[in-house]
Design a protein around this motif. Sequence first.
Motif, PDB file in Angstrom:
ATOM      1  N   GLY A 351      -1.370 -14.323  58.355  1.00  0.00           N
ATOM      2  CA  GLY A 351      -1.995 -15.545  57.890  1.00  0.00           C
ATOM      3  C   GLY A 351      -2.837 -16.197  58.958  1.00  0.00           C
ATOM      4  N   ASP A 352      -2.833 -17.519  58.982  1.00  0.00           N
ATOM      5  CA  ASP A 352      -3.578 -18.311  59.956  1.00  0.00           C
ATOM      6  C   ASP A 352      -2.610 -19.127  60.808  1.00  0.00           C
ATOM      7  OD1 ASP A 352      -6.028 -17.456  58.852  1.00  0.00           O
ATOM      8  OD2 ASP A 352      -5.899 -19.008  57.309  1.00  0.00           O
ATOM      9  N   LEU A 353      -2.970 -19.302  62.081  1.00  0.00           N
ATOM     10  CA  LEU A 353      -2.160 -20.093  63.000  1.00  0.00           C
ATOM     11  C   LEU A 353      -3.035 -21.136  63.678  1.00  0.00           C
ATOM     12  CD1 LEU A 353       0.786 -20.252  64.201  1.00  0.00           C
ATOM     13  CD2 LEU A 353      -0.167 -19.039  66.172  1.00  0.00           C
ATOM     14  N   VAL A 354      -2.607 -22.386  63.592  1.00  0.00           N
ATOM     15  CA  VAL A 354      -3.299 -23.471  64.279  1.00  0.00           C
ATOM     16  C   VAL A 354      -2.570 -23.728  65.589  1.00  0.00           C
ATOM     17  CG1 VAL A 354      -4.046 -25.874  64.192  1.00  0.00           C
ATOM     18  CG2 VAL A 354      -4.052 -24.484  62.111  1.00  0.00           C
ATOM     19  N   TYR A 355      -3.274 -23.518  66.701  1.00  0.00           N
ATOM     20  CA  TYR A 355      -2.668 -23.694  68.023  1.00  0.00           C
ATOM     21  C   TYR A 355      -2.703 -25.160  68.447  1.00  0.00           C
ATOM     22  CZ  TYR A 355      -2.791 -23.984  73.143  1.00  0.00           C
ATOM     23  OH  TYR A 355      -2.599 -24.367  74.446  1.00  0.00           O
ATOM     24  N   ASP A 356      -1.529 -25.682  68.896  1.00  0.00           N
ATOM     25  CA  ASP A 356      -1.396 -27.032  69.440  1.00  0.00           C
ATOM     26  C   ASP A 356      -2.003 -28.075  68.481  1.00  0.00           C
ATOM     27  OD1 ASP A 356      -0.818 -29.135  71.058  1.00  0.00           O
ATOM     28  OD2 ASP A 356      -2.205 -28.595  72.661  1.00  0.00           O
ATOM     29  N   VAL A 357      -1.311 -28.277  67.362  1.00  0.00           N
ATOM     30  CA  VAL A 357      -1.831 -29.146  66.299  1.00  0.00           C
ATOM     31  C   VAL A 357      -2.054 -30.582  66.768  1.00  0.00           C
ATOM     32  CG1 VAL A 357      -0.834 -27.753  64.452  1.00  0.00           C
ATOM     33  CG2 VAL A 357       0.528 -29.582  65.486  1.00  0.00           C
ATOM     34  N   ASP A 358      -1.327 -31.029  67.796  1.00  0.00           N
ATOM     35  CA  ASP A 358      -1.448 -32.413  68.243  1.00  0.00           C
ATOM     36  C   ASP A 358      -2.616 -32.642  69.197  1.00  0.00           C
ATOM     37  OD1 ASP A 358       0.819 -33.139  66.781  1.00  0.00           O
ATOM     38  OD2 ASP A 358       2.158 -32.524  68.406  1.00  0.00           O
ATOM     39  N   ASN A 359      -3.169 -31.563  69.747  1.00  0.00           N
ATOM     40  CA  ASN A 359      -4.246 -31.721  70.729  1.00  0.00           C
ATOM     41  C   ASN A 359      -5.438 -30.811  70.421  1.00  0.00           C
ATOM     42  OD1 ASN A 359      -2.892 -33.633  72.692  1.00  0.00           O
ATOM     43  ND2 ASN A 359      -1.408 -31.948  72.718  1.00  0.00           N
ATOM     44  N   VAL A 360      -5.304 -29.528  70.743  1.00  0.00           N
ATOM     45  CA  VAL A 360      -6.425 -28.597  70.587  1.00  0.00           C
ATOM     46  C   VAL A 360      -6.748 -28.336  69.123  1.00  0.00           C
ATOM     47  CG1 VAL A 360      -7.285 -26.309  71.182  1.00  0.00           C
ATOM     48  CG2 VAL A 360      -5.799 -27.544  72.777  1.00  0.00           C
ATOM     49  N   ALA A 361      -5.706 -28.059  68.313  1.00  0.00           N
ATOM     50  CA  ALA A 361      -5.855 -27.791  66.875  1.00  0.00           C
ATOM     51  C   ALA A 361      -6.876 -26.691  66.601  1.00  0.00           C
ATOM     52  CB  ALA A 361      -6.224 -29.069  66.130  1.00  0.00           C
ATOM     53  N   SER A 362      -6.701 -25.571  67.282  1.00  0.00           N
ATOM     54  CA  SER A 362      -7.606 -24.433  67.119  1.00  0.00           C
ATOM     55  C   SER A 362      -7.005 -23.434  66.137  1.00  0.00           C
ATOM     56  CB  SER A 362      -7.840 -23.763  68.473  1.00  0.00           C
ATOM     57  OG  SER A 362      -8.555 -22.562  68.325  1.00  0.00           O
ATOM     58  N   ALA A 363      -7.714 -23.142  65.037  1.00  0.00           N
ATOM     59  CA  ALA A 363      -7.216 -22.239  64.003  1.00  0.00           C
ATOM     60  C   ALA A 363      -7.783 -20.840  64.203  1.00  0.00           C
ATOM     61  CB  ALA A 363      -7.586 -22.756  62.629  1.00  0.00           C
ATOM     62  N   ALA A 364      -6.953 -19.823  63.950  1.00  0.00           N
ATOM     63  CA  ALA A 364      -7.390 -18.431  64.081  1.00  0.00           C
ATOM     64  C   ALA A 364      -6.461 -17.536  63.272  1.00  0.00           C
ATOM     65  CB  ALA A 364      -7.388 -18.008  65.551  1.00  0.00           C
ATOM     66  N   ASP A 365      -6.923 -16.295  63.062  1.00  0.00           N
ATOM     67  CA  ASP A 365      -6.091 -15.322  62.349  1.00  0.00           C
ATOM     68  C   ASP A 365      -4.839 -15.019  63.165  1.00  0.00           C
ATOM     69  OD1 ASP A 365      -8.010 -15.213  60.406  1.00  0.00           O
ATOM     70  OD2 ASP A 365      -8.977 -13.407  61.201  1.00  0.00           O
ATOM     71  N   TYR A 366      -3.766 -14.693  62.456  1.00  0.00           N
ATOM     72  CA  TYR A 366      -2.491 -14.437  63.144  1.00  0.00           C
ATOM     73  C   TYR A 366      -1.727 -13.335  62.420  1.00  0.00           C
ATOM     74  CZ  TYR A 366       2.376 -15.249  64.662  1.00  0.00           C
ATOM     75  OH  TYR A 366       3.652 -15.108  65.144  1.00  0.00           O
ATOM     76  N   ARG A 367      -1.167 -12.432  63.195  1.00  0.00           N
ATOM     77  CA  ARG A 367      -0.284 -11.389  62.658  1.00  0.00           C
ATOM     78  C   ARG A 367       0.767 -11.061  63.705  1.00  0.00           C
ATOM     79  NH1 ARG A 367       0.471  -7.136  59.110  1.00  0.00           N
ATOM     80  NH2 ARG A 367       1.302  -5.210  60.040  1.00  0.00           N
ATOM     81  N   ALA A 368       2.020 -10.976  63.281  1.00  0.00           N
ATOM     82  CA  ALA A 368       3.118 -10.647  64.194  1.00  0.00           C
ATOM     83  C   ALA A 368       4.099  -9.717  63.501  1.00  0.00           C
ATOM     84  CB  ALA A 368       3.828 -11.914  64.657  1.00  0.00           C
ATOM     85  N   VAL A 369       4.514  -8.674  64.222  1.00  0.00           N
ATOM     86  CA  VAL A 369       5.541  -7.751  63.743  1.00  0.00           C
ATOM     87  C   VAL A 369       6.664  -7.760  64.770  1.00  0.00           C
ATOM     88  CG1 VAL A 369       6.089  -5.397  63.065  1.00  0.00           C
ATOM     89  CG2 VAL A 369       3.813  -6.332  62.592  1.00  0.00           C
ATOM     90  N   GLN A 370       7.841  -8.272  64.375  1.00  0.00           N
ATOM     91  CA  GLN A 370       8.959  -8.439  65.296  1.00  0.00           C
ATOM     92  C   GLN A 370      10.248  -7.933  64.659  1.00  0.00           C
ATOM     93  OE1 GLN A 370       8.309 -12.779  65.757  1.00  0.00           O
ATOM     94  NE2 GLN A 370       7.643 -12.356  67.853  1.00  0.00           N
ATOM     95  N   SER A 371      11.245  -7.656  65.492  1.00  0.00           N
ATOM     96  CA  SER A 371      12.489  -7.093  64.963  1.00  0.00           C
ATOM     97  C   SER A 371      13.677  -7.505  65.833  1.00  0.00           C
ATOM     98  CB  SER A 371      12.393  -5.565  64.881  1.00  0.00           C
ATOM     99  OG  SER A 371      12.207  -5.008  66.171  1.00  0.00           O
ATOM    100  N   GLY A 372      14.863  -7.211  65.342  1.00  0.00           N
ATOM    101  CA  GLY A 372      16.089  -7.494  66.083  1.00  0.00           C
ATOM    102  C   GLY A 372      17.287  -6.867  65.401  1.00  0.00           C
ATOM    103  N   TRP A 373      18.360  -6.727  66.143  1.00  0.00           N
ATOM    104  CA  TRP A 373      19.568  -6.116  65.607  1.00  0.00           C
ATOM    105  C   TRP A 373      20.802  -6.674  66.302  1.00  0.00           C
ATOM    106  CZ3 TRP A 373      22.580  -3.839  69.294  1.00  0.00           C
ATOM    107  CH2 TRP A 373      21.956  -3.437  70.480  1.00  0.00           C
ATOM    108  N   TYR A 374      21.947  -6.458  65.669  1.00  0.00           N
ATOM    109  CA  TYR A 374      23.236  -6.769  66.303  1.00  0.00           C
ATOM    110  C   TYR A 374      24.259  -5.737  65.843  1.00  0.00           C
ATOM    111  CZ  TYR A 374      25.400  -8.529  62.023  1.00  0.00           C
ATOM    112  OH  TYR A 374      25.933  -8.624  60.763  1.00  0.00           O
ATOM    113  N   LEU A 375      25.280  -5.549  66.645  1.00  0.00           N
ATOM    114  CA  LEU A 375      26.396  -4.664  66.313  1.00  0.00           C
ATOM    115  C   LEU A 375      27.665  -5.345  66.801  1.00  0.00           C
ATOM    116  CD1 LEU A 375      27.288  -1.851  65.235  1.00  0.00           C
ATOM    117  CD2 LEU A 375      27.159  -1.039  67.599  1.00  0.00           C
ATOM    118  N   GLN A 376      28.660  -5.435  65.928  1.00  0.00           N
ATOM    119  CA  GLN A 376      29.896  -6.108  66.308  1.00  0.00           C
ATOM    120  C   GLN A 376      31.112  -5.387  65.751  1.00  0.00           C
ATOM    121  OE1 GLN A 376      29.020  -9.938  64.317  1.00  0.00           O
ATOM    122  NE2 GLN A 376      30.855  -9.607  63.056  1.00  0.00           N
ATOM    123  N   GLY A 377      32.217  -5.506  66.475  1.00  0.00           N
ATOM    124  CA  GLY A 377      33.480  -4.936  66.039  1.00  0.00           C
ATOM    125  C   GLY A 377      34.587  -5.971  66.152  1.00  0.00           C
TER     126      GLY A 377
END
Length: 466
Positions: A351-377
């Motif tokens: 989507g779109d990401l607006v950087y520092d909405v309170d000051n700079v408010a610079s909008a640009a395209d944004y994409r992030a692919v992230q992951s995580g895991w846990y293992l417990q016994g």
Amino acid sequence: MHKLLPASLALALATPYCALAESPSDLATLRQEINSMRAAYEARLEALETRLKAAEAAAANSATVPGATAAPAAAVVASAPPPPAPVASGGGPNAFNPAISLILSGLYTSTSRDPEHFAISGFQLPTDAEVGPGTRGLSLAETELGISANIDPWWRGSTAIALHPDNEVSVEEAYVQTTSLGHGASLKAGRFFSGIGYLNQQHAHSWDFVDNPLAYQAMLGTQFGDDGVQLTWLAPIDQYLELGAEVGRGRSFPGTDTSRNGAGMVALTAHTGGDIGASHSWRAGLSVLHARAKDQELDAMDTAGNSVTNAFSGKTRVWVADAVWKWAPNGNATRTSFKLQGEYLRSTRDGDLVYDVDNVASAADYRAVQSGWYLQGIYQFMPGWRVGLRTEQLDPGSSRFGANAAALDLGNYRPRKNTLMFDYNPSEFSRVRLQFARDRSREGVTDNQFFIQYQMSLGAHGAHGY
């Protein structure tokens, strides 16, 4: 026999027929007593028939549930409706009084780093997310009030109200659910925790650790709940197989609560499982959550080391793969048992990401692919005593910030955490827990966290899911 009847009726039975014929007022009283008894017994029979239908429906829904050999007989799989509320033995107007439960929980927290500065490096978290170890010192942990009851032979209702340490009150769940839809199907409508993954639909008091894993905190805001409709289907086969679909408002992270006519969230779930011999059982699943956000405020750190608030508008898709294996000698988990579970989460945001909405408010395209895991016994080495170990890690993956790339760089640091838990359960209604965690969620920072927790269950409380 006369002691079991109303006084006027017993007197009438003991009085010669000729005497009754000479007392019209006695006849009227006798007729009134008989009519009252008939009405009371009819009401009681109706209440008993309703209970029988609800019990038969619950038994039919749980007939193919796996795990009976690796958990106590009272355990119920998460998809099956909870047991009906207890009914007063006398029937009548008290037959449908709701079951009421109260979970009291308290916590002592000691951390080597200030919880106010908690962050997960490489991840942008919602500004209102309840993440991290919480506040230091003594506090009232989340206390939960639960109310549930059968409504009629076709519906039951349930609600869970959370009392938070800061004196705020929130409705975690409030829904109606069918009890006799038939053909293995069940429909739920209202506010509820989504059925994605394994931990997400469990309430905090049933967690094996004080907190949820980092992957849940970073990608689901700790726990995803929504207002919507859920349809599940339990296949009529020996192998446990359940499919589910959800459509909701999308009010929670990774979505946002905006005014829209259409759905803001769609989720699909599939879980299967079964028994292996008399001592082992397992369950595995795959889920996907699709949510939309608009002007979602996120806390982040820019490349200059400043804390900023960004705003995301777009779509998020979260995949969750989960697996659980349980062992108990000959299916008897009251003395010793072992549970191994793990989950892998993968999030894609576009989507779109607006950087520092309170000051700079610079909008640009944004994409992030992230992951995580846990293992417990979790190992129960003797009745009432358990020890558990959890290890977990996140991967910030790859992110594209477009025109804001110079100001925002999530880096490649992988947050991780190791946790040791030890608890004692004097009974199934009380628990005291010690927990120590070595948290490396922030790059270059190690936070040693120590917890003492108690949990007490008052009132009626149904069995937890598998």
